[in-house]
Motif scaffolding. Structure first.
Motif, PDB file in Angstrom:
ATOM      1  N   VAL A   1      -0.347   5.751  -2.364  1.00 36.11           N
ATOM      2  CA  VAL A   1      -1.104   6.509  -1.356  1.00 36.11           C
ATOM      3  C   VAL A   1      -1.822   7.666  -2.026  1.00 36.11           C
ATOM      4  O   VAL A   1      -3.013   7.907  -1.787  1.00 36.11           O
ATOM      5  CB  VAL A   1      -0.164   7.007  -0.234  1.00 36.11           C
ATOM      6  CG1 VAL A   1      -0.924   7.899   0.742  1.00 36.11           C
ATOM      7  CG2 VAL A   1       0.451   5.830   0.509  1.00 36.11           C
ATOM      8  N   MET A   2      -1.119   8.385  -2.876  1.00 38.25           N
ATOM      9  CA  MET A   2      -1.733   9.472  -3.626  1.00 38.25           C
ATOM     10  C   MET A   2      -2.861   8.940  -4.515  1.00 38.25           C
ATOM     11  O   MET A   2      -3.903   9.569  -4.666  1.00 38.25           O
ATOM     12  CB  MET A   2      -0.681  10.171  -4.494  1.00 38.25           C
ATOM     13  CG  MET A   2       0.402  10.887  -3.727  1.00 38.25           C
ATOM     14  SD  MET A   2      -0.187  12.432  -2.999  1.00 38.25           S
ATOM     15  CE  MET A   2       1.353  13.097  -2.365  1.00 38.25           C
ATOM     16  N   TYR A   3      -2.628   7.773  -5.093  1.00 36.26           N
ATOM     17  CA  TYR A   3      -3.653   7.157  -5.946  1.00 36.26           C
ATOM     18  C   TYR A   3      -4.950   6.941  -5.168  1.00 36.26           C
ATOM     19  O   TYR A   3      -6.047   7.299  -5.637  1.00 36.26           O
ATOM     20  CB  TYR A   3      -3.126   5.823  -6.489  1.00 36.26           C
ATOM     21  CG  TYR A   3      -4.182   4.911  -7.061  1.00 36.26           C
ATOM     22  CD1 TYR A   3      -4.760   5.170  -8.299  1.00 36.26           C
ATOM     23  CD2 TYR A   3      -4.616   3.789  -6.352  1.00 36.26           C
ATOM     24  CE1 TYR A   3      -5.736   4.336  -8.825  1.00 36.26           C
ATOM     25  CE2 TYR A   3      -5.582   2.948  -6.869  1.00 36.26           C
ATOM     26  CZ  TYR A   3      -6.144   3.225  -8.100  1.00 36.26           C
ATOM     27  OH  TYR A   3      -7.116   2.406  -8.604  1.00 36.26           O
ATOM     28  N   ARG A   4      -4.834   6.409  -3.960  1.00 35.94           N
ATOM     29  CA  ARG A   4      -6.028   6.176  -3.153  1.00 35.94           C
ATOM     30  C   ARG A   4      -6.659   7.479  -2.714  1.00 35.94           C
ATOM     31  O   ARG A   4      -7.897   7.583  -2.630  1.00 35.94           O
ATOM     32  CB  ARG A   4      -5.654   5.307  -1.948  1.00 35.94           C
ATOM     33  CG  ARG A   4      -5.242   3.898  -2.344  1.00 35.94           C
ATOM     34  CD  ARG A   4      -4.814   3.048  -1.178  1.00 35.94           C
ATOM     35  NE  ARG A   4      -5.882   2.760  -0.251  1.00 35.94           N
ATOM     36  CZ  ARG A   4      -5.801   1.823   0.702  1.00 35.94           C
ATOM     37  NH1 ARG A   4      -4.691   1.111   0.815  1.00 35.94           N
ATOM     38  NH2 ARG A   4      -6.807   1.605   1.503  1.00 35.94           N
ATOM     39  N   VAL A   5      -5.823   8.493  -2.476  1.00 35.38           N
ATOM     40  CA  VAL A   5      -6.360   9.797  -2.091  1.00 35.38           C
ATOM     41  C   VAL A   5      -7.147  10.414  -3.243  1.00 35.38           C
ATOM     42  O   VAL A   5      -8.264  10.923  -3.044  1.00 35.38           O
ATOM     43  CB  VAL A   5      -5.209  10.740  -1.662  1.00 35.38           C
ATOM     44  CG1 VAL A   5      -5.685  12.187  -1.579  1.00 35.38           C
ATOM     45  CG2 VAL A   5      -4.642  10.311  -0.324  1.00 35.38           C
TER      46      VAL A   5
ATOM     47  N   THR B   1       0.815  -1.213   0.000  1.00 35.71           N
ATOM     48  CA  THR B   1       0.000   0.000   0.000  1.00 35.71           C
ATOM     49  C   THR B   1       0.848   1.261   0.000  1.00 35.71           C
ATOM     50  O   THR B   1       0.573   2.219  -0.725  1.00 35.71           O
ATOM     51  CB  THR B   1      -0.941   0.030   1.227  1.00 35.71           C
ATOM     52  OG1 THR B   1      -1.805  -1.106   1.182  1.00 35.71           O
ATOM     53  CG2 THR B   1      -1.774   1.304   1.257  1.00 35.71           C
ATOM     54  N   LEU B   2       1.904   1.280   0.801  1.00 39.55           N
ATOM     55  CA  LEU B   2       2.713   2.489   0.965  1.00 39.55           C
ATOM     56  C   LEU B   2       3.890   2.553  -0.002  1.00 39.55           C
ATOM     57  O   LEU B   2       4.553   3.588  -0.099  1.00 39.55           O
ATOM     58  CB  LEU B   2       3.206   2.592   2.412  1.00 39.55           C
ATOM     59  CG  LEU B   2       2.093   2.562   3.476  1.00 39.55           C
ATOM     60  CD1 LEU B   2       2.670   2.791   4.866  1.00 39.55           C
ATOM     61  CD2 LEU B   2       1.035   3.626   3.177  1.00 39.55           C
ATOM     62  N   ASP B   3       4.177   1.462  -0.705  1.00 44.03           N
ATOM     63  CA  ASP B   3       5.060   1.431  -1.871  1.00 44.03           C
ATOM     64  C   ASP B   3       6.426   2.074  -1.655  1.00 44.03           C
ATOM     65  O   ASP B   3       6.918   2.816  -2.500  1.00 44.03           O
ATOM     66  CB  ASP B   3       4.368   2.104  -3.056  1.00 44.03           C
ATOM     67  CG  ASP B   3       5.056   1.756  -4.380  1.00 44.03           C
ATOM     68  OD1 ASP B   3       5.524   0.617  -4.516  1.00 44.03           O
ATOM     69  OD2 ASP B   3       5.131   2.627  -5.251  1.00 44.03           O
ATOM     70  N   GLY B   4       7.041   1.799  -0.525  1.00 46.43           N
ATOM     71  CA  GLY B   4       8.421   2.200  -0.337  1.00 46.43           C
ATOM     72  C   GLY B   4       8.674   3.684  -0.164  1.00 46.43           C
ATOM     73  O   GLY B   4       9.798   4.145  -0.358  1.00 46.43           O
TER      74      GLY B   4
ATOM     75  N   VAL C   1      -9.055  15.910 -14.095  1.00 48.32           N
ATOM     76  CA  VAL C   1      -8.193  15.038 -14.916  1.00 48.32           C
ATOM     77  C   VAL C   1      -7.507  13.989 -14.053  1.00 48.32           C
ATOM     78  O   VAL C   1      -7.476  12.798 -14.403  1.00 48.32           O
ATOM     79  CB  VAL C   1      -7.156  15.873 -15.690  1.00 48.32           C
ATOM     80  CG1 VAL C   1      -6.118  14.974 -16.348  1.00 48.32           C
ATOM     81  CG2 VAL C   1      -7.847  16.731 -16.745  1.00 48.32           C
ATOM     82  N   ILE C   2      -6.971  14.402 -12.905  1.00 53.51           N
ATOM     83  CA  ILE C   2      -6.254  13.412 -12.091  1.00 53.51           C
ATOM     84  C   ILE C   2      -7.240  12.445 -11.429  1.00 53.51           C
ATOM     85  O   ILE C   2      -6.915  11.272 -11.216  1.00 53.51           O
ATOM     86  CB  ILE C   2      -5.350  14.100 -11.040  1.00 53.51           C
ATOM     87  CG1 ILE C   2      -4.288  13.091 -10.571  1.00 53.51           C
ATOM     88  CG2 ILE C   2      -6.161  14.647  -9.870  1.00 53.51           C
ATOM     89  CD1 ILE C   2      -3.118  13.725  -9.873  1.00 53.51           C
ATOM     90  N   ARG C   3      -8.442  12.901 -11.148  1.00 50.44           N
ATOM     91  CA  ARG C   3      -9.448  11.977 -10.629  1.00 50.44           C
ATOM     92  C   ARG C   3      -9.818  10.954 -11.704  1.00 50.44           C
ATOM     93  O   ARG C   3     -10.044   9.773 -11.405  1.00 50.44           O
ATOM     94  CB  ARG C   3     -10.676  12.759 -10.169  1.00 50.44           C
ATOM     95  CG  ARG C   3     -11.680  11.897  -9.395  1.00 50.44           C
ATOM     96  CD  ARG C   3     -12.722  12.717  -8.676  1.00 50.44           C
ATOM     97  NE  ARG C   3     -13.483  13.567  -9.583  1.00 50.44           N
ATOM     98  CZ  ARG C   3     -13.474  14.897  -9.542  1.00 50.44           C
ATOM     99  NH1 ARG C   3     -12.715  15.522  -8.654  1.00 50.44           N
ATOM    100  NH2 ARG C   3     -14.186  15.609 -10.389  1.00 50.44           N
ATOM    101  N   ALA C   4      -9.844  11.397 -12.947  1.00 51.84           N
ATOM    102  CA  ALA C   4     -10.114  10.479 -14.052  1.00 51.84           C
ATOM    103  C   ALA C   4      -9.029   9.410 -14.140  1.00 51.84           C
ATOM    104  O   ALA C   4      -9.319   8.215 -14.297  1.00 51.84           O
ATOM    105  CB  ALA C   4     -10.197  11.263 -15.364  1.00 51.84           C
ATOM    106  N   ILE C   5      -7.766   9.818 -14.017  1.00 57.95           N
ATOM    107  CA  ILE C   5      -6.659   8.857 -14.077  1.00 57.95           C
ATOM    108  C   ILE C   5      -6.771   7.852 -12.933  1.00 57.95           C
ATOM    109  O   ILE C   5      -6.559   6.644 -13.127  1.00 57.95           O
ATOM    110  CB  ILE C   5      -5.305   9.598 -14.017  1.00 57.95           C
ATOM    111  CG1 ILE C   5      -5.150  10.489 -15.246  1.00 57.95           C
ATOM    112  CG2 ILE C   5      -4.143   8.602 -13.935  1.00 57.95           C
ATOM    113  CD1 ILE C   5      -3.941  11.407 -15.191  1.00 57.95           C
ATOM    114  N   ALA C   6      -7.111   8.336 -11.736  1.00 59.16           N
ATOM    115  CA  ALA C   6      -7.222   7.447 -10.573  1.00 59.16           C
ATOM    116  C   ALA C   6      -8.312   6.401 -10.784  1.00 59.16           C
ATOM    117  O   ALA C   6      -8.111   5.207 -10.532  1.00 59.16           O
ATOM    118  CB  ALA C   6      -7.506   8.272  -9.320  1.00 59.16           C
ATOM    119  N   HIS C   7      -9.457   6.813 -11.259  1.00 57.21           N
ATOM    120  CA  HIS C   7     -10.574   5.873 -11.435  1.00 57.21           C
ATOM    121  C   HIS C   7     -10.333   4.903 -12.595  1.00 57.21           C
ATOM    122  O   HIS C   7     -10.685   3.729 -12.507  1.00 57.21           O
ATOM    123  CB  HIS C   7     -11.879   6.649 -11.654  1.00 57.21           C
ATOM    124  CG  HIS C   7     -12.445   7.234 -10.406  1.00 57.21           C
ATOM    125  ND1 HIS C   7     -13.211   6.506  -9.515  1.00 57.21           N
ATOM    126  CD2 HIS C   7     -12.331   8.474  -9.875  1.00 57.21           C
ATOM    127  CE1 HIS C   7     -13.560   7.273  -8.494  1.00 57.21           C
ATOM    128  NE2 HIS C   7     -13.042   8.480  -8.685  1.00 57.21           N
TER     129      HIS C   7
END
Length: 362
Positions: free
Chosen positions: A354-358, A238-241, A291-297
């Protein structure tokens, strides 16, 4: 202590950065005078910077001063030279730079960038010159240097002058918004003051899964806690280093939270952090958030999103079309700020999980 939430101040306190420090030391011994230290957000650049500089000062007697560019521009975004001069003065007094400079400086003239001296009024150029003349070697570092782009003067001219004329000063800049930092320095631009300068680059990567697991194991061991390593595997994934997130997870566990509660706390903190970091882009256009919400989903299945699908998703959210030039601009700016990276033609992803989940929650 590895789970100490404050920046580390010695190499002995750092985990997994010995090779980067040795590279830094080797270049210093070769009298290299321009360093660029980069890495993702929360990777530990500030900890590495202070730990490395403290080591140089303690072992080799090389004094240093660190200017927090974000703080300097928050005090006076258009004229940070004033704050830089003040911070240099305070560092000179505290660190004891030699060469008689302290005895000549009386106080900062807070009405401008000048410094009141017993002999005459010096400006920031004179402060750098005095440091250069009074030391065999000294390090001046600008942490998160990309924020200096807001100055009403091109401070890369100052950097170029230091590199060309002050051979006893080592200039270090750090940045997490790597693309923004590159655009500020413009090292490959023939019209840039810094064009053609020789730089040493030190990139701080994420820990690999084994390193992350060992970091957590050692951190818990320091507090006498025996944590099942298999329990930590989902945390590592989850935290990816990213050391900053791993530290906060460990600190929450030490404070008594369960595994799931600690992860949720990290995500809550990341949400606030992202909101602050995203303010610059929000001021430019609310479309960056879309746009970044689109990338996340769209990244949920394959781990990345294609250009055409991002455009279609964003247009659906906004209820209006986006021309191709504007879309390329939004993605390019998101990459400059380090929120997004490309992994092939027309493929984009959010590199920090983490940013992705946010961003999925935004």
């Amino acid at each position: 202590m590895l789970f100490d939430v404050y920046p580390k101040t010695s190499i002995g306190e750092l985990f997994g950065r010995k090779a980067e420090y040795l590279s830094f030391l080797d270049a210093i011994e070769k009298r290299r005078n321009f360093f660029i230290i980069t890495g993702p957000r929360r990777i530990g650049k500030t900890s590495f910077l202070y730990a490395a500089l403290n080591e140089l000062e303690g072992e080799y007697g090389i004094p240093y001063a660190v200017i927090d560019a974000r703080a300097a521009t928050s005090v006076n975004s258009k004229y940070p030279q004033r704050v830089i001069a003040e911070r240099l003065y305070k560092a000179i007094v505290r660190k004891g730079f030699i060469g008689g400079i302290i005895s000549r400086i009386k106080s900062i003239n807070l009405e401008g960038v000048g410094i009141d001296l017993q002999e005459e009024n010096f400006d920031i150029i004179d402060v750098f010159s005095a440091i250069n003349e009074g030391n065999e070697l000294a390090v001046i570092a600008f942490d998160e240097a990309q924020y200096l782009r807001f100055s009403n003067e091109d401070l890369t001219k100052l950097f170029a002058w230091i590199l060309d004329n002050l051979h006893n000063i080592v200039l270090v800049v750090t940045g997490s918004q790597v693309g923004v930092l590159e655009n500020f320095l413009r090292l490959d631009d023939g019209n840039s003051p810094l064009y053609g300068r020789y730089e040493v680059r030190i990139n701080l990567p994420r820990f690999n899964p084994s390193e992350s697991l060992e970091f957590l194991r050692r951190g818990f061991e320091e507090y006498g806690m025996d944590v099942n390593e298999r329990e930590l595997l989902p945390v590592v994934n989850t935290l990816d280093g990213v050391p900053g997130w791993l530290v906060h997870y460990g600190a929450h566990r030490i404070d008594g939270l369960t595994n799931d509660e600690a992860i949720e706390k990290v995500l809550e903190k990341a949400m606030k952090y992202v909101q602050t970091e995203f303010e610059e882009l929000d001021k430019l256009s609310p479309r960056y958030r879309t746009v970044i919400r689109a990338i996340a989903h769209l990244s949920e299945d394959k781990g990345y999103a294609r250009w055409e699908n991002i455009k279609r998703f964003a247009e659906g959210e906004l209820g209006e079309g986006i021309d191709e030039k504007s879309m390329r601009g939004y993605l390019s700016k998101l990459m400059d700020y380090g929120f997004v990276e490309t992994i092939g033609y027309g493929k984009y992803r959010i590199p920090d999980p983490v940013m992705y989940r946010v961003f999925k929650r935004m």
